[in-house]
Design a protein around this motif. Structure first.
Motif, mmCIF file in Angstrom:
data_model
loop_
_atom_site.group_PDB
_atom_site.id
_atom_site.type_symbol
_atom_site.label_atom_id
_atom_site.label_comp_id
_atom_site.label_asym_id
_atom_site.label_seq_id
_atom_site.Cartn_x
_atom_site.Cartn_y
_atom_site.Cartn_z
ATOM 1 N N TRP A 1 35.928 37.362 37.436
ATOM 2 C CA TRP A 1 36.617 38.310 38.320
ATOM 3 C C TRP A 1 36.085 38.222 39.735
ATOM 4 N N SER A 2 34.735 38.157 39.855
ATOM 5 C CA SER A 2 34.133 38.151 41.184
ATOM 6 C C SER A 2 34.422 36.862 41.918
ATOM 7 N N CYS A 3 34.727 35.784 41.189
ATOM 8 C CA CYS A 3 34.982 34.500 41.838
ATOM 9 C C CYS A 3 36.464 34.224 42.015
ATOM 10 N N ASP A 4 37.313 35.204 41.701
ATOM 11 C CA ASP A 4 38.748 35.019 41.917
ATOM 12 C C ASP A 4 39.032 34.715 43.371
ATOM 13 N N SER A 5 40.097 33.979 43.621
ATOM 14 C CA SER A 5 40.535 33.742 44.996
ATOM 15 C C SER A 5 41.040 35.033 45.591
ATOM 16 N N SER A 6 41.113 35.093 46.943
ATOM 17 C CA SER A 6 41.594 36.310 47.571
ATOM 18 C C SER A 6 43.028 36.610 47.193
ATOM 19 N N ASP A 7 43.832 35.585 46.937
ATOM 20 C CA ASP A 7 45.211 35.821 46.522
ATOM 21 C C ASP A 7 45.247 36.546 45.181
ATOM 22 N N GLU A 8 44.344 36.153 44.240
ATOM 23 C CA GLU A 8 44.297 36.788 42.933
ATOM 24 C C GLU A 8 43.847 38.241 43.068
ATOM 25 N N ARG A 9 42.852 38.457 43.934
ATOM 26 C CA ARG A 9 42.351 39.821 44.123
ATOM 27 C C ARG A 9 43.378 40.675 44.839
ATOM 28 N N ALA A 10 44.138 40.041 45.754
ATOM 29 C CA ALA A 10 45.178 40.794 46.448
ATOM 30 C C ALA A 10 46.231 41.270 45.470
ATOM 31 N N LYS A 11 46.596 40.395 44.531
ATOM 32 C CA LYS A 11 47.581 40.766 43.531
ATOM 33 C C LYS A 11 47.064 41.900 42.665
ATOM 34 N N ARG A 12 45.789 41.787 42.278
ATOM 35 C CA ARG A 12 45.196 42.821 41.438
ATOM 36 C C ARG A 12 45.068 44.126 42.208
ATOM 37 N N GLY A 13 44.742 44.025 43.497
ATOM 38 C CA GLY A 13 44.595 45.219 44.322
ATOM 39 C C GLY A 13 45.877 45.680 44.971
ATOM 40 N N GLU A 14 46.971 44.970 44.723
ATOM 41 C CA GLU A 14 48.297 45.314 45.216
ATOM 42 C C GLU A 14 48.392 45.327 46.740
#
Length: 377
Positions: free
Chosen positions: A34-47
């Motif tokens: 989770w911590s190494c996800d790309s910013s795009d993945e985190r953006a999707k998760r964080g909406e």
């Protein structure tokens, strides 16, 4: 003769320990992934979704955004000088229509008046710009050290600290003719309740003031059970509750700055107080928005760093937003970034049923891009 169960017990123990280790390893692997996800993945998760970026110099930071029927006006802080600020007109498809570069002047905020004039707020006065970007002019009737502004009914309300370090509040019509002027106590922020009153708080958020629309002080109350904060924004709701956004610090070190939000009743009683943010220094020198029964706050979410002699070093920040209900329950958090830069979210705007935020992505001292985020519901 009793049967020796030592070997069997040892086998069961080892089996249980192996399962525990396997379970722990799985959890750790999940957290690391989770911590190494790309910013795009985190953006999707964080909406949060990036819909527009702009950069002309090595540092571009979107500070403010307003909208009209055919798009947005975006205020961008830029380095290096002499171009201190750029105002950009963007259509609803996020295409740049025009831009104006303002040299040697710091612009803190932009406002669109009902008559179509675009107003840029500076400490040296106001810059008026036609909505098509065709012309601009200075209104230098005020010389200030701090200047803030908001639109109240048929008035442009200016307040802050004048050149003699005296707090003031002044009302102008939309042709910038003075209607009234009052000397007041210092208010870090003011907000119009949509009816007939203005609410304000001082810089540490322990005094609530209420004014009528002629700038006359109606009441001044000490906020009961207040937690002292560095106030950055304030909003009121239809019931007269005041929501104060700021930064509070319990340890006295900048490493422990926490975003804070409090709800204060019209009688200055604290309904609730909340803090949020990352593991170290956080910032909420940004905005608070009350909309459709929810309270949104924005800021910069701090990653781990080192506190040396009262200075924060080694950490970085991600774009952060949180949504609370009117009772102070956190409903959702939004995060964007990878803790490699000093990312930030500074303003929010509602357009139809869509929420947009502005800020920056990138390191302060190398490169950063002015950014518009769309909050995915």
């Amino acid at each position: 003769m009793a049967k020796d169960n030592t070997s069997l017990n040892k086998l069961v123990f080892e089996s249980r320990r192996a399962k525990k280790i396997l379970k722990t390893s799985f959890v750790l692997a999940f957290l690391i992934a989770w911590s190494c996800d790309s910013s795009d993945e985190r953006a999707k998760r964080g909406e949060l979704e990036v819909v527009f970026q702009y950069s002309q110099n090595y540092r571009s930071f979107a500070k403010d955004i307003i909208s009209n029927s055919d798009g947005f006006f975006l205020l961008i802080d830029e380095l290096p000088s002499p171009v201190a600020n750029t105002i950009i007109k963007i259509d609803n498809s996020f295409n740049v229509i025009w831009k104006i570069a303002v040299e040697y002047t710091f612009i803190s905020k932009i406002l669109l008046l009902p008559n179509g004039k675009l107003i840029a707020i500076t400490n040296e006065g106001l810059i008026t710009i036609q909505s098509d970007g065709s012309s601009s002019s200075w209104f230098d009737g005020l010389k200030t050290h701090q200047l803030h502004a908001l639109v109240v009914n048929e008035m442009l309300l200016l307040y802050g600290v004048d050149e003699n370090y005296k707090a003031f509040m002044s009302a102008y019509d939309f042709d910038l003719n003075l209607i009234w002027e009052q000397r007041t106590a210092f208010n870090a922020v003011l907000d119009f309740n949509g009816k007939d009153e203005l609410s304000g708080v001082n810089g540490v958020g322990d005094t609530l003031r209420t004014y009528d629309l002629d700038g006359i002080l109606k009441k001044q109350l000490a906020i009961k059970s207040a937690v002292r904060v560095a106030v950055s924004d304030l909003k009121t709701d239809p019931s007269g509750n005041v929501y104060i956004l700021g930064v509070t610090n319990y340890a006295g070190c900048c490493c422990d700055d926490q975003m804070s939000i409090s709800s204060v009743s019209p009688s200055a009683a604290v309904n609730w107080f909340r803090t949020t943010g990352g593991s170290d220094s956080n910032s909420s020198s940004s905005t608070i928005l009350v909309y459709n029964g929810d309270i949104y706050i924005t800021g910069a979410y701090g990653s781990p760093g080192t506190c040396i002699g009262g200075d924060f070093d080694g950490g970085s920040t991600d774009v952060y937003m949180a949504k609370y209900d009117i009772n102070g329950n956190k409903k959702k958090e939004y995060l964007y970034g990878d803790f490699r830069n000093n990312d930030d979210l500074t303003r929010l705007i509602i357009l139809g049923n869509q929420t947009y935020g502005v800020g920056k992505i990138g390191a302060d001292d190398t490169s950063s891009k002015a950014t518009i985020f769309r909050i995915v519901n």
